[in-house]
Design an enzyme around this catalytic site. Structure first.
Site, short mmCIF file in Angstrom:
data_model
loop_
_atom_site.label_atom_id
_atom_site.label_comp_id
_atom_site.label_asym_id
_atom_site.label_seq_id
_atom_site.Cartn_x
_atom_site.Cartn_y
_atom_site.Cartn_z
N SER A 31 0.84 -1.20 0.00
CA SER A 31 0.00 0.00 0.00
C SER A 31 0.88 1.25 0.00
O SER A 31 1.81 1.36 -0.80
CB SER A 31 -0.94 -0.06 1.21
OG SER A 31 -1.99 0.86 1.06
N ASP B 55 -5.71 -3.30 -3.06
CA ASP B 55 -4.69 -2.83 -2.12
C ASP B 55 -4.11 -3.97 -1.26
O ASP B 55 -4.84 -4.80 -0.72
CB ASP B 55 -5.36 -1.78 -1.20
CG ASP B 55 -4.35 -0.88 -0.53
OD1 ASP B 55 -3.40 -1.39 0.08
OD2 ASP B 55 -4.51 0.36 -0.62
#
Lengths: 112, 285
Positions: free
Chosen positions: B46, B174
């Site tokens: 991320s 993500d």
């Protein structure tokens, strides 16, 4: 790391000073094991002077809490400082360990 | 940043999710460089994937900071993906599918290309691993080859905001959704000493929109996932995991890039606290 042990009735209070990490955890585990082997399974660990705990420290705590609980006792922590508390929270240890603001409260938490 | 000592413990740096807070990794980098501590691998997820890639490619702290400030601005979310939004209300007409994302991702992609160009994992000076999550199975997907832009774009595919990213025949979201602090990747790659930095997702002060409602649920899930995975990794690892946990007096929002110098400073401060122990662990204390 320095370890000081004293007996408060049926409760063993182990005060730790310094960091519990890969370099020192073995010493702590040995100290915990000696107490458990001697039948002292109601343990309060005074964390007031513990500066840091790493993964090795967490493993030492987990081993001891399992050993003491298997034998009807417990390992309870007192006066955990903010830096150490953050590690305990992040690793979920606050869900499985009983924490108290000071040694007196931790000792008193065990049934007479 | 130098490579690790071939004869010493294998050192990994793991950078988890946390948006702008992940810039604290540059503070960690400063400390490791100052101390001459080499790193054998870098893992990112991320927001942490941006910094993991910048560090692995050899960018200096000042350069990495400047690149981040150019890349990560509020403008990124200013253009709505109207088709996606319409598909929520009129799925029969506009066809709702897995490519849903409320924001037009053209700008983020252009900026990633500006920053990383055609760099691939083979260009990294330190072995680099970036993680994303398979949208269909929930599995963690680890990138270790191919274009870095692809991997970062997948790793930062924030649910609801950016559409999932197709790569390697999979649809990816993500990395935080499978593990917000992917220490397991470093363990699997044979790291001994794992220096890790990651952050809990912030909770919403006020739930006054469906998006905030969704974000709140996402934060609850990911924060619990972070803790349970971190607990497991701490207990499973044979050696040492050192969490570096910067403290921020101010709340850091998603696009608070003006706070990056402060964030770096706190990262440096938190890393400095671990230096004595790290040196001893590496036999240099």
């Amino acid at each position: 790391m320095e370890i000081t042990t004293l007996q408060r009735g049926s409760i063993t209070v182990i005060a730790i000073a310094g960091s519990i990490d890969g370099m020192t955890a073995t010493t702590l585990v040995t100290s915990f094991r000696e107490q458990v082997a001697g039948g002292n399974v109601r343990i309060v660990s005074d964390f007031a002077a513990v500066e840091y705990t790493s993964s090795a420290g967490l493993r030492a705590l987990l081993e001891t809490v399992k050993e003491t609980r298997q034998q009807g006792g417990d390992l309870r922590l007192a006066a955990v400082q903010p830096d150490v508390l953050r590690v305990l929270e992040l690793s979920g240890f606050t869900h499985i360990l009983k924490l108290f603001p000071d040694v007196e409260a931790a000792v008193a938490s065990f049934p007479a | 940043m130098t490579a690790g000592d071939a004869n010493g413990p294998r050192v990994a740096v793991v950078l988890g999710s946390g948006s702008v807070k992940c810039a604290a990794a540059l503070g960690l980098l400063k400390v490791l460089k100052r101390e001459g501590i080499g790193v054998d691998m870098i893992v990112g997820c991320s927001g942490g994937s941006l910094y993991a890639a910048l560090i692995a490619l050899g960018h200096e702290v000042e350069e990495a900071e400047a690149m981040t400030r150019r890349l990560w601005t509020r403008e990124l979310t200013s253009r709505r993906n109207h088709r996606s939004l319409l598909s929520v209300f009129l799925p029969g007409i506009f066809g709702f599918d897995e490519s849903f994302g409320m924001v037009d991702d053209g700008l983020i992609l252009r900026r990633l290309l500006d920053a990383f160009g055609t760099s691939t994992f083979a260009d990294a000076k330190i072995p680099l691993y970036l993680t994303a999550t398979d949208f269909h199975t929930g599995e963690q997907v680890v990138f270790e080859s191919g274009p870095i832009v692809d991997a970062i774009r997948a790793s930062i595919a924030i649910p609801y905001i950016f559409r999932p990213w197709p790569a390697g025949g999979r649809m990816l979201v993500d990395g935080f959704m499978s593990d917000p602090m992917p220490v397991g990747v470093a363990i699997r790659q044979g790291a001994n000493v794992i220096v890790t930095m990651g952050f809990e997702s912030p909770y919403q002060h006020k739930i006054n929109s469906p998006l905030r409602f969704a974000f709140q649920l996402s934060s609850i899930t990911s924060n619990n996932l972070l803790k349970s995975n971190f607990a497991f990794h701490n207990l499973a690892h044979h050696a040492e995991i050192l969490p570096i946990l910067p403290e921020f007096a101010d709340r850091i929002h998603l696009f608070d890039t003006d706070k990056i110098p402060y964030v770096i400073q706190e990262g440096e401060r938190a890393a400095e606290r671990q230096v004595p122990y790290l040196r001893r662990l590496l036999g240099r204390g």
